[in-house]
Motif scaffolding. Structure first.
Motif, PDB file in Angstrom:
ATOM      1  N   UNK A  58       0.786  -1.212   0.024  1.00  0.00           N
ATOM      2  CA  UNK A  58      -0.057   0.024   0.042  1.00  0.00           C
ATOM      3  C   UNK A  58       0.715   1.359  -0.004  1.00  0.00           C
ATOM      4  N   UNK A  59       2.212   1.053  -0.173  1.00  0.00           N
ATOM      5  CA  UNK A  59       2.849   2.357  -0.242  1.00  0.00           C
ATOM      6  C   UNK A  59       2.995   2.860  -1.722  1.00  0.00           C
ATOM      7  N   UNK A  60       2.887   4.220  -2.030  1.00  0.00           N
ATOM      8  CA  UNK A  60       2.952   4.874  -3.231  1.00  0.00           C
ATOM      9  C   UNK A  60       4.378   4.978  -3.682  1.00  0.00           C
ATOM     10  N   UNK A  61       4.678   4.252  -4.625  1.00  0.00           N
ATOM     11  CA  UNK A  61       6.130   4.234  -5.358  1.00  0.00           C
ATOM     12  C   UNK A  61       6.059   4.549  -6.911  1.00  0.00           C
ATOM     13  N   UNK A  62       6.986   5.743  -7.100  1.00  0.00           N
ATOM     14  CA  UNK A  62       7.120   6.235  -8.562  1.00  0.00           C
ATOM     15  C   UNK A  62       8.376   5.512  -8.908  1.00  0.00           C
ATOM     16  N   UNK A  63       8.375   5.005 -10.187  1.00  0.00           N
ATOM     17  CA  UNK A  63       9.403   4.272 -10.870  1.00  0.00           C
ATOM     18  C   UNK A  63       9.715   5.286 -12.043  1.00  0.00           C
ATOM     19  N   UNK A  64      10.838   5.831 -12.050  1.00  0.00           N
ATOM     20  CA  UNK A  64      11.128   6.897 -13.170  1.00  0.00           C
ATOM     21  C   UNK A  64      11.782   6.286 -14.273  1.00  0.00           C
TER      22      UNK A  64
END
Length: 71
Positions: free
Chosen positions: A15-21
């Motif tokens: 449930x953690x928000x992770x942004x993969x760039x």
């Protein structure tokens, strides 16, 4: 002589928000995105390229609960 301390437990990613760039075309980031999704993270992958330039990477992530911001 003292024994080394145990490594800390890995962070809980569910449930953690992770942004993969930067999805890229060569697969390294694909593996990371798959692993994060498998840990229950809320994954968003972005890339400056439009989808038509990333067909192989997108195919490998098809069906996974991953959001995309492309182009």
């Amino acid at each position: 002589m003292s024994l080394p301390q145990a490594l800390p437990a890995p962070p809980r990613l569910a449930a953690k928000k992770i942004l993969v760039v930067g999805l890229g075309r060569f697969g390294g980031v694909v593996a990371v995105a798959k692993w994060l999704a498998g840990q229950g993270a809320i994954v968003t992958v972005n890339d400056a390229e439009p989808p038509e330039y990333l067909p192989d990477s997108l195919a490998q992530l098809a069906g996974l609960p991953i959001h995309f911001q492309l182009g």
